[in-house]
Design a protein around this motif. Sequence first.
Motif, PDB file in Angstrom:
ATOM      1  N   LYS A  97       1.302  -1.350   0.147  1.00  0.00           N
ATOM      2  CA  LYS A  97       0.115   0.089   0.424  1.00  0.00           C
ATOM      3  C   LYS A  97       0.751   1.394   0.283  1.00  0.00           C
ATOM      4  O   LYS A  97       2.165   1.323   1.278  1.00  0.00           O
ATOM      5  N   GLY A  98       0.672   2.641  -0.502  1.00  0.00           N
ATOM      6  CA  GLY A  98       1.035   3.692  -1.255  1.00  0.00           C
ATOM      7  C   GLY A  98       2.551   3.510  -1.999  1.00  0.00           C
ATOM      8  O   GLY A  98       2.611   4.435  -2.814  1.00  0.00           O
ATOM      9  N   VAL A  99       2.120   2.194  -2.950  1.00  0.00           N
ATOM     10  CA  VAL A  99       3.733   1.853  -3.825  1.00  0.00           C
ATOM     11  C   VAL A  99       2.818   1.964  -4.891  1.00  0.00           C
ATOM     12  O   VAL A  99       1.877   1.072  -5.312  1.00  0.00           O
ATOM     13  N   ASN A 100       2.925   2.954  -6.065  1.00  0.00           N
ATOM     14  CA  ASN A 100       2.216   2.760  -7.207  1.00  0.00           C
ATOM     15  C   ASN A 100       2.670   2.711  -8.384  1.00  0.00           C
ATOM     16  O   ASN A 100       2.583   2.388  -9.342  1.00  0.00           O
ATOM     17  N   SER A 101       4.185   2.265  -8.406  1.00  0.00           N
ATOM     18  CA  SER A 101       4.874   1.701  -9.997  1.00  0.00           C
ATOM     19  C   SER A 101       5.953  -0.341  -9.265  1.00  0.00           C
ATOM     20  O   SER A 101       6.518   0.679  -7.999  1.00  0.00           O
ATOM     21  N   MET A 102       6.222  -0.226 -10.228  1.00  0.00           N
ATOM     22  CA  MET A 102       7.180  -1.481 -10.000  1.00  0.00           C
ATOM     23  C   MET A 102       8.592  -0.678  -9.726  1.00  0.00           C
ATOM     24  O   MET A 102       8.918  -1.604  -9.277  1.00  0.00           O
ATOM     25  N   GLU A 103       8.998   0.385 -10.465  1.00  0.00           N
ATOM     26  CA  GLU A 103      10.171   1.110 -10.047  1.00  0.00           C
ATOM     27  C   GLU A 103      10.388   1.615  -7.954  1.00  0.00           C
ATOM     28  O   GLU A 103      11.065   1.012  -7.793  1.00  0.00           O
ATOM     29  N   GLU A 104       9.077   1.754  -7.650  1.00  0.00           N
ATOM     30  CA  GLU A 104       9.019   2.803  -6.793  1.00  0.00           C
ATOM     31  C   GLU A 104       9.083   1.086  -5.799  1.00  0.00           C
ATOM     32  O   GLU A 104       9.661   0.654  -4.884  1.00  0.00           O
ATOM     33  N   TYR A 105       8.782  -0.586  -6.389  1.00  0.00           N
ATOM     34  CA  TYR A 105       8.403  -1.268  -5.321  1.00  0.00           C
ATOM     35  C   TYR A 105      10.263  -2.000  -5.521  1.00  0.00           C
ATOM     36  O   TYR A 105      10.782  -2.241  -4.914  1.00  0.00           O
ATOM     37  N   GLU A 106      10.482  -1.488  -6.338  1.00  0.00           N
ATOM     38  CA  GLU A 106      11.994  -2.182  -6.596  1.00  0.00           C
ATOM     39  C   GLU A 106      13.150  -1.347  -5.746  1.00  0.00           C
ATOM     40  O   GLU A 106      13.469  -2.165  -5.538  1.00  0.00           O
ATOM     41  N   ALA A 107      12.916  -0.077  -5.639  1.00  0.00           N
ATOM     42  CA  ALA A 107      13.707   0.976  -4.786  1.00  0.00           C
ATOM     43  C   ALA A 107      13.259  -0.246  -3.473  1.00  0.00           C
ATOM     44  O   ALA A 107      14.295   0.011  -2.080  1.00  0.00           O
ATOM     45  N   LEU A 108      12.126   0.049  -2.973  1.00  0.00           N
ATOM     46  CA  LEU A 108      11.581  -0.663  -1.634  1.00  0.00           C
ATOM     47  C   LEU A 108      12.635  -2.084  -1.235  1.00  0.00           C
ATOM     48  O   LEU A 108      13.166  -1.868  -0.429  1.00  0.00           O
ATOM     49  N   ILE A 109      12.364  -3.072  -1.748  1.00  0.00           N
ATOM     50  CA  ILE A 109      13.193  -4.194  -2.228  1.00  0.00           C
ATOM     51  C   ILE A 109      14.476  -3.686  -2.450  1.00  0.00           C
ATOM     52  O   ILE A 109      15.308  -4.509  -1.313  1.00  0.00           O
ATOM     53  N   LYS A 110      15.388  -3.282  -3.097  1.00  0.00           N
ATOM     54  CA  LYS A 110      16.637  -2.977  -2.638  1.00  0.00           C
ATOM     55  C   LYS A 110      17.013  -2.573  -1.438  1.00  0.00           C
ATOM     56  O   LYS A 110      17.845  -2.943  -0.931  1.00  0.00           O
ATOM     57  N   ALA A 111      16.487  -1.437  -0.927  1.00  0.00           N
ATOM     58  CA  ALA A 111      16.142  -1.043   0.570  1.00  0.00           C
ATOM     59  C   ALA A 111      16.036  -1.940   1.289  1.00  0.00           C
ATOM     60  O   ALA A 111      17.513  -1.926   2.324  1.00  0.00           O
ATOM     61  N   HIS A 112      15.304  -3.088   1.412  1.00  0.00           N
ATOM     62  CA  HIS A 112      15.066  -3.725   2.029  1.00  0.00           C
ATOM     63  C   HIS A 112      16.460  -4.764   2.185  1.00  0.00           C
ATOM     64  O   HIS A 112      17.167  -5.065   3.718  1.00  0.00           O
ATOM     65  N   ASN A 113      17.066  -5.147   1.266  1.00  0.00           N
ATOM     66  CA  ASN A 113      18.090  -5.918   0.926  1.00  0.00           C
ATOM     67  C   ASN A 113      19.273  -5.357   1.808  1.00  0.00           C
ATOM     68  O   ASN A 113      19.849  -6.510   2.699  1.00  0.00           O
ATOM     69  N   GLU A 114      19.376  -4.368   1.769  1.00  0.00           N
ATOM     70  CA  GLU A 114      20.744  -3.393   1.841  1.00  0.00           C
ATOM     71  C   GLU A 114      20.496  -3.386   3.008  1.00  0.00           C
ATOM     72  O   GLU A 114      21.907  -3.707   4.335  1.00  0.00           O
ATOM     73  N   ALA A 115      19.388  -3.517   3.757  1.00  0.00           N
ATOM     74  CA  ALA A 115      19.288  -3.428   5.256  1.00  0.00           C
ATOM     75  C   ALA A 115      19.153  -4.258   5.637  1.00  0.00           C
ATOM     76  O   ALA A 115      20.383  -4.019   6.825  1.00  0.00           O
ATOM     77  N   GLU A 116      19.014  -5.502   5.040  1.00  0.00           N
ATOM     78  CA  GLU A 116      18.475  -6.938   5.823  1.00  0.00           C
ATOM     79  C   GLU A 116      20.729  -7.057   5.998  1.00  0.00           C
ATOM     80  O   GLU A 116      21.046  -7.844   6.884  1.00  0.00           O
ATOM     81  N   ALA A 117      21.622  -6.537   4.233  1.00  0.00           N
ATOM     82  CA  ALA A 117      22.945  -7.087   4.566  1.00  0.00           C
ATOM     83  C   ALA A 117      23.478  -6.296   5.555  1.00  0.00           C
ATOM     84  O   ALA A 117      24.778  -6.912   6.301  1.00  0.00           O
ATOM     85  N   ALA A 118      23.273  -4.519   5.718  1.00  0.00           N
ATOM     86  CA  ALA A 118      23.997  -4.758   6.976  1.00  0.00           C
ATOM     87  C   ALA A 118      23.766  -4.658   8.137  1.00  0.00           C
ATOM     88  O   ALA A 118      24.450  -4.758   9.129  1.00  0.00           O
ATOM     89  N   LYS A 119      22.566  -5.374   8.653  1.00  0.00           N
ATOM     90  CA  LYS A 119      21.748  -5.660   9.693  1.00  0.00           C
ATOM     91  C   LYS A 119      22.895  -7.084  10.022  1.00  0.00           C
ATOM     92  O   LYS A 119      24.080  -7.015  11.441  1.00  0.00           O
ATOM     93  N   LYS A 120      23.003  -7.681   9.184  1.00  0.00           N
ATOM     94  CA  LYS A 120      24.048  -9.173   9.652  1.00  0.00           C
ATOM     95  C   LYS A 120      25.316  -8.885   9.112  1.00  0.00           C
ATOM     96  O   LYS A 120      26.553  -9.560  10.376  1.00  0.00           O
ATOM     97  N   ALA A 121      26.099  -7.713   8.799  1.00  0.00           N
ATOM     98  CA  ALA A 121      27.636  -7.221   8.203  1.00  0.00           C
ATOM     99  C   ALA A 121      27.790  -6.924  10.133  1.00  0.00           C
ATOM    100  O   ALA A 121      29.022  -6.801  10.573  1.00  0.00           O
ATOM    101  N   GLY A 122      26.943  -6.461  10.700  1.00  0.00           N
ATOM    102  CA  GLY A 122      27.028  -5.309  12.177  1.00  0.00           C
ATOM    103  C   GLY A 122      26.714  -7.098  13.242  1.00  0.00           C
ATOM    104  O   GLY A 122      27.056  -6.417  14.165  1.00  0.00           O
ATOM    105  N   LYS A 123      26.721  -7.952  13.038  1.00  0.00           N
ATOM    106  CA  LYS A 123      26.682  -8.943  13.967  1.00  0.00           C
ATOM    107  C   LYS A 123      28.204  -9.402  14.433  1.00  0.00           C
ATOM    108  O   LYS A 123      28.967  -9.067  13.617  1.00  0.00           O
TER     109      LYS A 123
END
Length: 253
Positions: A227-253
């Motif tokens: 909800k609030g995402v209106n295009s595939m580009e926005e969705y792909e950017a959201l997925i990329k940000a999610h994956n980067e956040a997860e990678a940063a979280k794992k790197a910080g362990k």
Amino acid sequence: MAQPIKVHLTPPGPNPWKVVLVLQELGVPYEYHSFPFAEVKNKPYTDINPNGRVPAIEDPNTGVKIWETGAIILYLIEQYDTDHKISFPDLTNRSLCNQFLFFQVSGQGPYFGQAGWFNVLHSEKLQSAMDRYNAEVQRILGVLEGLLSGKQWLVGDKMTYADLSFVTWNDRIDSLTMCAPDKKFVGFPGVQAWHERMTGRDAWKKCMEDRDRLMDEQGLQSNGMPKGVNSMEEYEALIKAHNEAEAAKKAGK
């Protein structure tokens, strides 16, 4: 009593619900592992399905883990439809059911999926691609219309997994091709009647209730995007940000 089969899925897409529909029709216990689409190509899910697609199942009764909807459906029929509720015991009819299942996974699913991509999700409107895949949707509906001429079901005198394998993608034709819901089967009355026979069943209604609930739990729109995402580009950017956040979280362990 069999232990529940675990169905791994992201709720928006049609493919997982083919498997759930078969399980529901067979009365086989199952449970959902519902997770966000952003995680489909990441561990731990890719340890189950290296291809990073849904669905996959884990059967604690046999130890089998398997992915690809066609393979999953064949497994469920062999293992759990020993009374032939939605299959046949004889070689001829069994082979015909498999023929239509493979037509679905190689023809209907990929072509309908590409129609949805180019009509709805692709950032650039490519008329030639839209025309090609919309024509393929019509062609496949035409094949099915011919196959159903004078018949209620694809094989024999009862509904089988061959019929069930088509219903989830056919149900999305309006959203895939951007037509009105009451226009998706124009020119194909046999397909429409066949589809309505299946979507009127309790198993289908239960699957769609579950889908709505799982979609709502993830805050998803009917097109599968948050909800609030209106295009595939926005969705792909959201997925990329999610994956980067997860990678940063794992790197910080």
